[in-house]
Scaffold this motif. Structure first.
Motif, PDB file in Angstrom:
ATOM      1  N   SER A 114     122.318   6.552 115.778  1.00  0.00           N
ATOM      2  CA  SER A 114     122.282   6.027 117.149  1.00  0.00           C
ATOM      3  C   SER A 114     123.596   5.377 117.539  1.00  0.00           C
ATOM      4  N   SER A 115     124.255   4.714 116.589  1.00  0.00           N
ATOM      5  CA  SER A 115     125.532   4.064 116.900  1.00  0.00           C
ATOM      6  C   SER A 115     126.601   5.093 117.246  1.00  0.00           C
ATOM      7  N   TYR A 116     126.513   6.281 116.644  1.00  0.00           N
ATOM      8  CA  TYR A 116     127.503   7.323 116.956  1.00  0.00           C
ATOM      9  C   TYR A 116     127.285   7.905 118.350  1.00  0.00           C
ATOM     10  N   LYS A 117     126.038   7.902 118.799  1.00  0.00           N
ATOM     11  CA  LYS A 117     125.775   8.374 120.161  1.00  0.00           C
ATOM     12  C   LYS A 117     126.411   7.426 121.169  1.00  0.00           C
ATOM     13  N   ILE A 118     126.321   6.126 120.885  1.00  0.00           N
ATOM     14  CA  ILE A 118     126.955   5.136 121.763  1.00  0.00           C
ATOM     15  C   ILE A 118     128.469   5.295 121.725  1.00  0.00           C
ATOM     16  N   ALA A 119     129.023   5.506 120.516  1.00  0.00           N
ATOM     17  CA  ALA A 119     130.468   5.705 120.380  1.00  0.00           C
ATOM     18  C   ALA A 119     130.911   6.977 121.089  1.00  0.00           C
ATOM     19  N   TRP A 154     136.098   7.181 118.097  1.00  0.00           N
ATOM     20  CA  TRP A 154     135.923   7.702 116.734  1.00  0.00           C
ATOM     21  C   TRP A 154     135.702   6.517 115.800  1.00  0.00           C
ATOM     22  N   GLU A 155     134.444   6.302 115.350  1.00  0.00           N
ATOM     23  CA  GLU A 155     134.113   5.082 114.606  1.00  0.00           C
ATOM     24  C   GLU A 155     133.319   5.393 113.344  1.00  0.00           C
ATOM     25  N   PRO A 156     133.978   5.938 112.292  1.00  0.00           N
ATOM     26  CA  PRO A 156     133.240   6.193 111.039  1.00  0.00           C
ATOM     27  C   PRO A 156     132.742   4.889 110.409  1.00  0.00           C
ATOM     28  N   LYS A 157     131.507   4.938 109.875  1.00  0.00           N
ATOM     29  CA  LYS A 157     130.923   3.739 109.260  1.00  0.00           C
ATOM     30  C   LYS A 157     130.273   4.109 107.938  1.00  0.00           C
ATOM     31  N   ARG A 158     130.160   3.119 107.068  1.00  0.00           N
ATOM     32  CA  ARG A 158     129.428   3.321 105.817  1.00  0.00           C
ATOM     33  C   ARG A 158     127.947   3.504 106.115  1.00  0.00           C
ATOM     34  N   TYR A 159     127.283   4.275 105.280  1.00  0.00           N
ATOM     35  CA  TYR A 159     125.849   4.493 105.474  1.00  0.00           C
ATOM     36  C   TYR A 159     125.097   4.079 104.210  1.00  0.00           C
ATOM     37  N   LEU A 160     123.794   3.915 104.350  1.00  0.00           N
ATOM     38  CA  LEU A 160     122.931   3.579 103.227  1.00  0.00           C
ATOM     39  C   LEU A 160     122.500   4.849 102.500  1.00  0.00           C
ATOM     40  N   ARG A 161     122.208   4.719 101.208  1.00  0.00           N
ATOM     41  CA  ARG A 161     121.679   5.840 100.437  1.00  0.00           C
ATOM     42  C   ARG A 161     120.192   5.610 100.154  1.00  0.00           C
ATOM     43  N   TRP A 197     114.168  -0.837 127.350  1.00  0.00           N
ATOM     44  CA  TRP A 197     114.992   0.293 127.795  1.00  0.00           C
ATOM     45  C   TRP A 197     116.481   0.012 127.632  1.00  0.00           C
ATOM     46  N   GLU A 198     116.882  -1.201 127.925  1.00  0.00           N
ATOM     47  CA  GLU A 198     118.308  -1.534 127.949  1.00  0.00           C
ATOM     48  C   GLU A 198     118.811  -2.109 126.634  1.00  0.00           C
ATOM     49  N   HIS A 199     117.901  -2.350 125.681  1.00  0.00           N
ATOM     50  CA  HIS A 199     118.339  -3.013 124.448  1.00  0.00           C
ATOM     51  C   HIS A 199     119.071  -2.011 123.554  1.00  0.00           C
ATOM     52  N   PRO A 200     120.310  -2.318 123.158  1.00  0.00           N
ATOM     53  CA  PRO A 200     121.103  -1.354 122.384  1.00  0.00           C
ATOM     54  C   PRO A 200     120.599  -1.115 120.965  1.00  0.00           C
ATOM     55  N   LYS A 201     119.734  -1.977 120.448  1.00  0.00           N
ATOM     56  CA  LYS A 201     119.270  -1.832 119.066  1.00  0.00           C
ATOM     57  C   LYS A 201     117.794  -1.427 118.979  1.00  0.00           C
ATOM     58  N   ILE A 202     117.246  -1.009 120.105  1.00  0.00           N
ATOM     59  CA  ILE A 202     115.859  -0.539 120.111  1.00  0.00           C
ATOM     60  C   ILE A 202     115.839   0.910 120.587  1.00  0.00           C
ATOM     61  N   ASN A 203     115.312   1.799 119.725  1.00  0.00           N
ATOM     62  CA  ASN A 203     115.173   3.216 120.062  1.00  0.00           C
ATOM     63  C   ASN A 203     113.761   3.473 120.577  1.00  0.00           C
TER      64      ASN A 203
END
Length: 309
Positions: free
Chosen positions: A112-117, A123-130, A262-268
């Motif tokens: 979801s963060s990449y969609k915002i980017a 271009w905002e590469p980030k670490r991910y969880l395994r 609807w407007e909250h950036p951390k709620i899908n």
């Protein structure tokens, strides 16, 4: 013996077609149309107008059109003699598991963060969880919850369950009752709610529950909107204790246009599409129970009125 379909705001064409295809001679009626309501002994219902069942004096079975039955049980005028049943179509469990995995992986990989980017052309590469570093807690390990827990475990997650009574699920530790709730929550990096909606579980996703999760935990609700205290969720995300949430169910559906989710950036948000009953496969169970009712045989998928599921 007649069947009536009682619902509001639902396209009944697929249901009527599926029932008539399987049983052309079926005496099928659509509420509120139809006379001689004393002939109706079987009702197929979803989000019915409260009090509608009392218009059928000989109703013996009320079948939900899906896995949930809270929409039926909230009616204060349920016929005392009617047996309540629900759909246990295996496709519902499969669909729920696949959808839940998608939500989990969306969070774990930060999609979801990449969609915002992307919208910012940034271009905002980030670490991910395994998967092996994430513990998932499934609240409610009935038919759907057990299937989801097993599916998540199979792709590499450590999975715990929480239930009212003890259950055995291979490779899944199940915590039991209020005594096990705190330890279950403390171990849940991602919390998935798949509980039935009862008096005991309403509002269970509240501030007290969220505080017992690890800092940075993520919440997924694919059960019922009434499980969630909405302002508590927003507050705990804004406070930084929760990383965010994916919600597929809401107290009011469709979700009002002015709702803060609807407007909250951390709620899908998704529009209650995690697991949708397919009439083409569900009618087999409905007609089987219809036949059983005519023969006075035990029905399948029966619901306990005391438990609420």
């Amino acid at each position: 013996m007649s069947i009536t379909i009682i619902t509001q705001g639902k396209d009944l064409t697929p249901w009527v077609n599926a029932l008539k295809e399987r049983r052309p001679e079926l005496d099928l009626r659509i509420y509120p149309e139809g006379t001689h309501r004393e002939d109706v002994e079987f009702a197929l219902a979803w989000n019915h107008p409260l009090g509608a069942f009392k218009e059928y004096p000989n109703l013996r079975c009320i079948s939900s059109m899906g896995a949930g039955v809270d929409h039926i049980l909230k009616d204060p005028e349920l016929p005392e003699a009617a047996i309540i049943t629900r759909i246990t179509d295996p496709n519902l469990a499969k669909d729920m598991a696949e959808f839940t995995v998608a939500l989990v992986m969306n969070h774990v990989r930060g999609l979801s963060s990449y969609k915002i980017a992307e919208q910012r052309q940034s271009w905002e590469p980030k670490r991910y969880l395994r998967t092996e570093d994430v513990t998932i807690g499934v609240m409610g390990v009935g038919v759907l919850g057990t299937y989801v827990a097993r599916h998540l475990n199979e792709i590499g997650f450590k999975v715990n369950g929480w239930a009212r009574t003890a259950k055995e699920i291979e490779h899944v530790e199940v915590y039991v009752g209020q005594d096990g709730l705190d330890a279950f929550l403390a171990a849940s990096d991602i919390l998935i709610c798949l509980l039935p909606l009862t008096k005991e579980t309403a509002n269970i996703l509240n501030k007290d529950t969220f505080r017992k999760l690890p800092e940075g935990a993520f919440v997924i609700n694919v059960a019922r909107g009434e499980h969630l205290v909405e302002q508590d969720l927003i507050g705990m995300i804004d406070e930084g204790h929760l990383a965010g949430a994916s919600l597929d169910v809401f107290r009011e559906e469709p979700l009002p246009k002015n709702h803060p989710f609807w407007e909250h950036p951390k709620i899908n948000i998704t529009p209650h599409i995690a697991s949708i009953t397919n009439p083409a496969t569900a009618v087999s169970q409905i007609l089987d129970n219809y036949d059983r009712l005519k023969k006075d045989e035990p029905l399948t998928g029966t619901v306990s009125l005391t438990k609420g599921y």
